[in-house]
Design a protein around this motif. Structure first.
Motif, mmCIF file in Angstrom:
data_model
loop_
_atom_site.group_PDB
_atom_site.id
_atom_site.type_symbol
_atom_site.label_atom_id
_atom_site.label_comp_id
_atom_site.label_asym_id
_atom_site.label_seq_id
_atom_site.Cartn_x
_atom_site.Cartn_y
_atom_site.Cartn_z
ATOM 1 N N THR A 26 47.670 -46.975 -0.502
ATOM 2 C CA THR A 26 48.125 -45.625 -0.658
ATOM 3 C C THR A 26 47.874 -45.318 -2.175
ATOM 4 O O THR A 26 47.820 -45.787 -2.904
ATOM 5 C CB THR A 26 49.644 -45.510 -0.080
ATOM 6 N N LEU A 27 47.949 -43.744 -2.132
ATOM 7 C CA LEU A 27 47.875 -43.066 -3.591
ATOM 8 C C LEU A 27 49.080 -43.686 -4.189
ATOM 9 O O LEU A 27 49.060 -43.610 -5.422
ATOM 10 C CB LEU A 27 47.610 -41.560 -3.288
ATOM 11 N N GLY A 28 50.268 -43.487 -3.613
ATOM 12 C CA GLY A 28 51.440 -43.962 -4.404
ATOM 13 C C GLY A 28 51.249 -45.486 -5.026
ATOM 14 O O GLY A 28 51.486 -45.533 -5.944
ATOM 15 N N ASN A 29 50.632 -46.346 -4.292
ATOM 16 C CA ASN A 29 50.396 -47.686 -4.879
ATOM 17 C C ASN A 29 49.529 -47.456 -5.872
ATOM 18 O O ASN A 29 49.800 -48.330 -7.009
ATOM 19 C CB ASN A 29 49.743 -48.677 -3.695
ATOM 20 N N ILE A 30 48.185 -46.815 -5.727
ATOM 21 C CA ILE A 30 47.264 -46.622 -6.816
ATOM 22 C C ILE A 30 48.196 -45.948 -8.356
ATOM 23 O O ILE A 30 47.822 -46.551 -9.437
ATOM 24 C CB ILE A 30 46.236 -45.796 -6.520
ATOM 25 N N ARG A 31 48.887 -44.957 -7.792
ATOM 26 C CA ARG A 31 49.811 -44.424 -8.994
ATOM 27 C C ARG A 31 50.602 -45.543 -9.766
ATOM 28 O O ARG A 31 50.889 -45.815 -10.945
ATOM 29 C CB ARG A 31 50.419 -43.339 -8.742
ATOM 30 N N ARG A 32 51.237 -46.376 -8.842
ATOM 31 C CA ARG A 32 52.116 -47.527 -9.532
ATOM 32 C C ARG A 32 51.277 -48.353 -10.300
ATOM 33 O O ARG A 32 51.895 -48.918 -11.371
ATOM 34 C CB ARG A 32 53.097 -47.923 -8.191
ATOM 35 N N TYR A 33 50.135 -48.764 -9.815
ATOM 36 C CA TYR A 33 49.463 -49.896 -10.539
ATOM 37 C C TYR A 33 48.808 -49.153 -11.794
ATOM 38 O O TYR A 33 49.019 -49.817 -12.957
ATOM 39 C CB TYR A 33 48.164 -50.184 -9.739
ATOM 40 N N ALA A 34 48.466 -48.018 -11.895
ATOM 41 C CA ALA A 34 48.168 -47.116 -13.086
ATOM 42 C C ALA A 34 49.237 -47.055 -14.039
ATOM 43 O O ALA A 34 49.185 -47.281 -15.365
ATOM 44 C CB ALA A 34 47.602 -45.821 -12.761
ATOM 45 N N ARG A 35 50.492 -46.697 -13.692
ATOM 46 C CA ARG A 35 51.771 -46.620 -14.629
ATOM 47 C C ARG A 35 51.980 -47.971 -15.088
ATOM 48 O O ARG A 35 52.399 -48.105 -16.224
ATOM 49 C CB ARG A 35 52.822 -46.231 -13.768
ATOM 50 N N HIS A 36 52.029 -49.250 -14.307
ATOM 51 C CA HIS A 36 52.104 -50.459 -14.812
ATOM 52 C C HIS A 36 51.045 -50.872 -15.831
ATOM 53 O O HIS A 36 51.528 -51.476 -17.128
ATOM 54 C CB HIS A 36 52.115 -51.363 -13.455
ATOM 55 N N SER A 37 49.992 -50.505 -15.766
ATOM 56 C CA SER A 37 49.226 -50.922 -16.839
ATOM 57 C C SER A 37 49.051 -50.033 -17.820
ATOM 58 O O SER A 37 48.986 -50.469 -19.073
ATOM 59 C CB SER A 37 47.608 -50.568 -16.236
ATOM 60 N N TRP A 38 49.752 -48.780 -17.612
ATOM 61 C CA TRP A 38 49.835 -48.011 -18.929
ATOM 62 C C TRP A 38 50.984 -48.620 -19.783
ATOM 63 O O TRP A 38 51.002 -48.565 -20.872
ATOM 64 C CB TRP A 38 50.186 -46.264 -18.501
#
Length: 101
Positions: free
Chosen positions: A38-50
């Motif tokens: 989901t888009l929410g998961n992708i955003r969570r992964y991006a925040r984690h990497s950030w």
């Protein structure tokens, strides 16, 4: 890298629905790339990497970075100027009570 987290999620879903047929795998890969995450998961992964990149920019060591990312998981980045506070907090959390005088 959040792309690796996304790809890991897709591979996990492919394995979960595996029928051990190369033809079916070939058909499912495209669908999984579009629908497995989901888009929410992708955003969570991006925040984690950030958060990891933010902590490394502060010049923290790897173990301290892992601690900081876990401690500040509700934030988009590790707060600037927190490197000394994080180091003190990490040092206190790793103190072995057996080594205390």
């Amino acid at each position: 890298n959040f792309i690796e987290m996304f790809w890991s999620h897709v591979k996990r879903e492919l394995r979960r629905r595996c029928t051990y047929s190369l033809i079916e795998l070939d058909e499912r890969v495209g669908d999984m790339l579009h629908n497995a995450c989901t888009l929410g998961n992708i955003r969570r992964y991006a925040r984690h990497s950030w958060r990891w990149m933010s902590a490394y920019r502060l010049g923290l060591a790897e173990k301290v970075v892992a601690y900081a990312v876990k401690k500040y998981r509700g934030h988009r980045a590790v707060p600037p100027g927190m490197d000394e506070a994080i180091m003190r907090s990490y040092a206190l959390s790793t103190v072995n009570p057996d080594n205390l005088p």
